[in-house]
Design a protein around this motif. Structure first.
Motif, short mmCIF file in Angstrom:
data_model
loop_
_atom_site.label_atom_id
_atom_site.label_comp_id
_atom_site.label_asym_id
_atom_site.label_seq_id
_atom_site.Cartn_x
_atom_site.Cartn_y
_atom_site.Cartn_z
N UNK A 37 -64.54 -6.12 -21.88
CA UNK A 37 -63.82 -6.79 -22.97
C UNK A 37 -64.78 -7.14 -24.08
N UNK A 38 -64.27 -7.25 -25.28
CA UNK A 38 -65.09 -7.62 -26.44
C UNK A 38 -64.21 -8.32 -27.46
N UNK A 39 -64.82 -9.28 -28.16
CA UNK A 39 -64.14 -9.90 -29.30
C UNK A 39 -64.71 -9.40 -30.62
N UNK A 40 -65.51 -8.34 -30.54
CA UNK A 40 -66.06 -7.61 -31.68
C UNK A 40 -67.19 -8.36 -32.39
N UNK A 41 -67.04 -9.64 -32.62
CA UNK A 41 -67.99 -10.39 -33.44
C UNK A 41 -69.07 -11.09 -32.63
N UNK A 42 -68.78 -11.43 -31.37
CA UNK A 42 -69.70 -12.23 -30.59
C UNK A 42 -69.63 -13.71 -30.91
N UNK A 43 -68.74 -14.11 -31.81
CA UNK A 43 -68.61 -15.51 -32.20
C UNK A 43 -67.73 -16.26 -31.20
N UNK A 44 -68.15 -17.45 -30.73
CA UNK A 44 -67.33 -18.21 -29.78
C UNK A 44 -65.93 -18.51 -30.30
N UNK A 45 -65.79 -18.65 -31.61
CA UNK A 45 -64.50 -19.00 -32.18
C UNK A 45 -63.49 -17.86 -32.13
N UNK B 93 -77.69 -11.49 -35.29
CA UNK B 93 -76.85 -11.14 -34.16
C UNK B 93 -77.35 -9.85 -33.52
N UNK B 94 -77.03 -9.69 -32.25
CA UNK B 94 -77.44 -8.49 -31.52
C UNK B 94 -76.20 -7.73 -31.04
N UNK B 95 -76.22 -6.44 -31.23
CA UNK B 95 -75.21 -5.64 -30.54
C UNK B 95 -75.49 -5.71 -29.04
N UNK B 96 -74.47 -5.41 -28.25
CA UNK B 96 -74.61 -5.51 -26.80
C UNK B 96 -74.61 -4.11 -26.20
N UNK B 97 -75.48 -3.90 -25.22
CA UNK B 97 -75.70 -2.56 -24.67
C UNK B 97 -75.54 -2.55 -23.15
N UNK C 131 -72.63 -1.02 -27.79
CA UNK C 131 -71.34 -1.47 -28.28
C UNK C 131 -71.47 -2.34 -29.51
N UNK C 132 -70.49 -3.22 -29.69
CA UNK C 132 -70.52 -4.12 -30.84
C UNK C 132 -71.18 -5.44 -30.43
N UNK C 133 -70.95 -6.49 -31.21
CA UNK C 133 -71.60 -7.78 -30.95
C UNK C 133 -70.92 -8.60 -29.85
N UNK D 45 -62.42 -16.31 -29.51
CA UNK D 45 -61.99 -16.15 -28.13
C UNK D 45 -60.60 -15.54 -28.01
N UNK D 46 -59.80 -15.62 -29.06
CA UNK D 46 -58.43 -15.10 -29.03
C UNK D 46 -58.38 -13.60 -29.32
N UNK D 47 -59.53 -12.97 -29.60
CA UNK D 47 -59.54 -11.56 -30.02
C UNK D 47 -60.03 -10.61 -28.94
N UNK D 48 -60.32 -11.09 -27.74
CA UNK D 48 -60.89 -10.22 -26.72
C UNK D 48 -59.92 -9.11 -26.33
N UNK D 49 -60.35 -7.86 -26.53
CA UNK D 49 -59.59 -6.68 -26.14
C UNK D 49 -60.30 -5.94 -25.02
#
Length: 876
Positions: free
Chosen positions: A213-221, A173-177, A194-196, A223-227
């Motif tokens: 916004x970010x869901x912290x993990x970058x995982x498609x699953x 996985x890659x962090x996002x910048x 930032x995070x993933x 989607x309910x965690x985007x802050x």
């Protein structure tokens, strides 16, 4: 006397040019937008940029690269346009070594607004995900995955060359910048790591802060965690904006920089609850729901920094209105029932919008303050005049529990085409007003009287029609009263079918209670809604109850699998990338949260609800012939669902066919795959729905036809060009087909080419011009009388087998044809008008065309794309 309109075909719908991503220039004089179109030669979609002059109402293409371009954005000073593309930079030497993945990574390009060639602004290894201009127009802020350190990258590349490439879940996985690059220096500078999971962002009006916004993990699953977070660029620090649970999407600053709007679900625990527009102060606090009391589902929302106004397009039953927030509430801006697919706003209330109706293809329009659309593009000019479009309208019926359900009814072409004036941009049949609603559809005696009126108004055919039920995905998707759908409903009407697309409970655009009403009840109330619609049509004497088929993709595929296990009233079914076992689905899907969200528990917590709601549980009830279709790379609804169903039905000797497509994910995208998909679907229902009531089955390109021990298959029919043939002499159509004996034969067969006759409109034979051959590297046409082939048995198998190509001269406008080969049944061939060739020379001020031919990214035209990194899991 004008030419008779042509029958609509799958190719005609796929050949439509689809405008998208409009962006208005700062002075409001021009609109840059992208246009996606099909490349049938390589079976891909390509997107290129166009420019519209608002005053003149005309548009022209401004980019021509093979790879294509997307996401165009004006600079704030109006001097340049930035866009994303994976095209190569012709000013630099090609890299010595570049893998396939790196070739397709998109970079930011800049093109002068008035004239000149595009130049590449970035050349980052991992590619650019999205970007935004700084207010001063001197730099661009962009989002990209963090590149691996060079030694790590070298080890990875070396291991891949040696095929030492195991995949460890979640390891790579890659962090996002966030980066910033200047137009002059072209040297990106890192702003923030930032995070993933960073997915969407917006730059503040003063250019000093970023909301993302970010869901912290970058995982498609997840989607309910985007802050939502706000990044202070100078300090390099971010703070969380609010603690509200659930996914939050499309964050955007208000023009004054004091607040932020975003899209989120009404119930944060259910991603399929109503999607609303919210607003919160940039300093934090409590978010306000701007959709409170309304029944809309937000699709896309934006602030206009020119008009200082908040806009949104939304799902409103079967309509897609464009709304503006005014005096504490939303109101519609378009004075018609056209669907607003995408939009952008300018000064003085002017809005650029992509509109589509039930009788008109998508085009770019300017919407003035009076709400009247004025065309800015003519991408699909003449489509309505050229093709005979079916009549379609919204109908309503009462379900088993008294709830009103709505659906789109499309009439067979023989029942009469669209009655609207050609080119009209509105349709009143069955449409609701665009006024704000306050909940699910009304119920009771008033609705029942509406249905009685509908029954009386529908004309009863002499012979009841075969009916095809087309079930949308989601279940929080919906059918819309528009020209296009994944199932290509106008094609089915042209082939003599009555089509019903029901918006059963759980569909979007009908309020929150309607959207969440099938929680822990999949296959319950929604299935009964569909059956009630079937009963309604049967009772109206429009439908032959012995000739009803059901088809659907994603959750629609689930509903097909479910329905044929509950009843035997369907003569055939087509299950497209659907769910068979909910446990299998949860265990294999990259969006597995969908299952416990609807079931209310994980399968190990409540195995009974998973058993009750899985179509696999009712396998022994299935007797219906079913065609199963799936993409081999589907990560949403994994192909194991279809494989399990196919294997089980084969063991039980149920008639079943399983077709799966390489390179395809959740739903087919490649144009040639789409053509094959609709051909197979039509052939399946022709066999099981028309077989008993039709004098002869309809055979099409690709069908295998058996007759007296021989097999015929028409392989293709396409426009042809040959050396020495001039266009002014007429249009040529090359038809290829194969002939083979099923068993060994004892003697040769003399096949005369005049035994293959191409007939137009059932009466006029097209001139046979000859046989195409390749000689000396060129394509030539051999003409003559009494051309033929001596077919000899294969020395090993004893079978006759040959491929034949024949060329005919046909009218420029195309038409409906039949190929009659010897005494085989005829094969239907629908040919559209001859496609226009692109100009050889670009217009003045337009970028020169690239001649390179690597593959480019696919831009798929869709109904209305939710601008979310991972939307609530929609099965469709």
């Amino acid at each position: 006397m004008p030419d008779r309109k042509q029958k609509i075909t799958p190719r005609a719908l796929l050949e439509l040019k689809i405008p998208h991503s409009p962006h208005v220039s700062p002075d409001g004089a021009r609109v840059v937008f992208a246009v996606s179109e099909a490349d049938f030669e390589e079976s891909r979609w390509v997107s290129r940029l166009w420019l519209a002059d608002v005053a003149e109402g005309k548009s022209r293409r401004i980019t021509h690269s093979y790879e294509g371009e997307r996401f165009p954005r004006w600079s704030p000073d109006g001097k340049s346009i930035a866009f994303l593309s994976s095209r190569p930079d012709m000013t630099e030497p090609p890299p010595e070594q570049e893998d396939e993945e790196e070739m397709h990574r998109e970079q930011i390009w800049i093109i002068p607004a008035d004239s000149g060639e595009a130049v590449r602004l970035t050349n980052v290894r991992e590619g650019v995900r999205s970007f935004q201009w700084h207010p001063e127009s001197k730099t661009i802020v962009f989002l990209m995955p963090e590149a691996r350190p060079q030694p790590f990258q070298h080890v990875r590349d070396d291991s891949r060359k040696r095929k030492l490439d195991p995949v460890v879940e979640l390891e790579d996985r890659h962090r996002v910048q966030f980066w910033e690059v200047g137009l002059e220096e072209r040297k990106p500078e890192l702003l923030y790591t930032g995070d993933f999971g960073i997915a969407e962002f917006d730059l503040s009006p003063d250019g000093n802060r970023i909301v993302f916004n970010t869901n912290y993990s970058g995982e498609p699953n997840d989607y309910h965690r985007f802050d939502l977070f706000i990044l202070d660029i100078e300090a390099g620090e971010s703070i969380k904006l609010l603690e509200q649970p659930g996914g939050k999407f499309q964050p955007q600053w208000s023009p004054d920089g004091d607040s932020i709007a975003f899209v989120a679900n009404l119930d944060p625990s259910l991603s399929y609850s109503q999607e609303c527009v919210w607003q919160i102060a940039a300093s934090g606090g409590e978010a306000k729901n701007l959709f409170a009391g309304l029944g809309y589902d937000a699709i896309h929302m934006l602030w206009s920094h020119h008009a200082k106004q908040l806009y949104a397009n939304a799902a409103d039953r079967m309509n897609t209105p464009l709304l503006t927030f005014d005096n504490g509430g939303f109101k519609s801006l378009i004075d018609s029932s056209d669907a607003c697919l995408e939009f952008d706003a300018a000064t003085d209330g002017f809005i650029a919008a992509v509109l589509e109706s039930s009788i008109a293809a998508p085009e770019l329009f300017a919407i003035e303050s009076d709400g009247k659309p004025r065309p800015l593009s003519e991408l699909n000019i003449g489509f309505t005049e050229r093709y005979d479009l079916p009549k379609q309208e919204v109908i309503r019926w009462i379900s088993s529990d008294g709830m009103e359900i709505e659906g789109l009814l499309v009439y067979p072409q023989e029942a009469g085409g669209a009655t609207q004036e050609a080119g009209s941009r509105s349709q009143e049949a069955g449409s609701e007003t665009q006024e704000a609603r306050t909940g699910p559809p009304d119920q009771g005696t008033e609705t029942e009287s509406l249905i009685e009126i509908e029954k009386k108004r529908v004309s009863n055919p002499t012979t009841p029609y075969p009916l095809v039920i087309q079930v949308h995905g989601g279940p929080k998707g919906r059918a819309t009263n528009s020209l296009r759908s994944y199932y290509m409903h106008p094609v089915w009407a042209a082939e003599g079918y009555l089509v019903l697309q029901p918006n059963f409970r759980g569909s979007e655009g009908y309020g929150n209670e309607f959207a969440i009403s099938n929680r822990r009840d999949l296959g319950g109330g929604d299935y009964r809604d569909i059956i009630a619609g079937v009963d309604y049509l049967v009772e109206s004497d429009q439908v032959d109850p012995a000739r009803i088929g059901i088809m659907g993709g994603s959750y629609g595929g689930y509903m097909v699998n479910w329905a044929i296990g509950q009843t035997d009233r369907f003569a055939a079914g087509i299950s497209q990338f659907g769910i068979f076992s909910l446990v299998t689905d949860y265990s294999n899907s990259e969006l597995s949260r969908w299952d416990p969200e609807y079931m209310g528990a994980f399968y190990w917590e409540d195995p009974e609800i998973y058993r009750q709601c899985s179509p696999a549980t009712y396998l022994e009830n299935i007797k219906t012939p079913v065609l199963i279709m799936h993409g081999q790379g589907d990560g949403n609804t994994f192909i194991s669902n279809s494989k399990e169903m196919y294997r089980a039905l084969r063991e039980r000797d149920v008639t079943v066919e399983f077709v799966h497509y390489p390179r395809e994910g959740h739903g087919l995208r490649e144009p040639n795959h789409r053509m094959d998909e609709i051909r197979r679907c039509l052939a399946w229902f022709d066999k099981y729905l028309k077989g008993a009531g039709a004098a002869q089955p309809v055979y099409r390109i690709g069908d295998k036809i058996e007759h007296e021990g021989y097999e015929l298959q028409v392989l293709r029919a396409e426009d042809a060009e040959y050396a020495g043939w001039h266009e002014e002499w007429g249009r040529l159509l090359e038809v290829s087909f194969s002939l083979a004996s099923k068993d060994p034969v004892d003697e040769a067969w003399r096949f005369e080419l005049d035994e293959a006759v191409l007939v137009q409109d059932g009466r006029d034979a097209c001139p046979l011009k000859g046989v195409p051959v390749d000689i000396g590297g060129g394509r030539n046409l051999v003409a003559g009388e009494k051309l033929g082939l001596d077919l000899h048995p294969d020395k090993d198998t004893g079978r006759l087998s040959v491929g034949i190509a024949v060329t005919y001269q046909i009218p420029e406008r195309g038409g409906d044809f039949e190929l009659r080969v010897s005494d085989f049944p005829p094969v239907a061939i629908a040919i559209g008008p001859k496609p226009e060739k692109p100009p050889h020379e670009p217009e003045a001020g337009v970028e020169a065309e690239s001649t390179l031919e690597p593959e480019g990214p696919v831009q798929v035209p869709q109904r209305s794309v939710r601008l979310k990194p991972a939307a609530n899991r929609v099965r469709g």
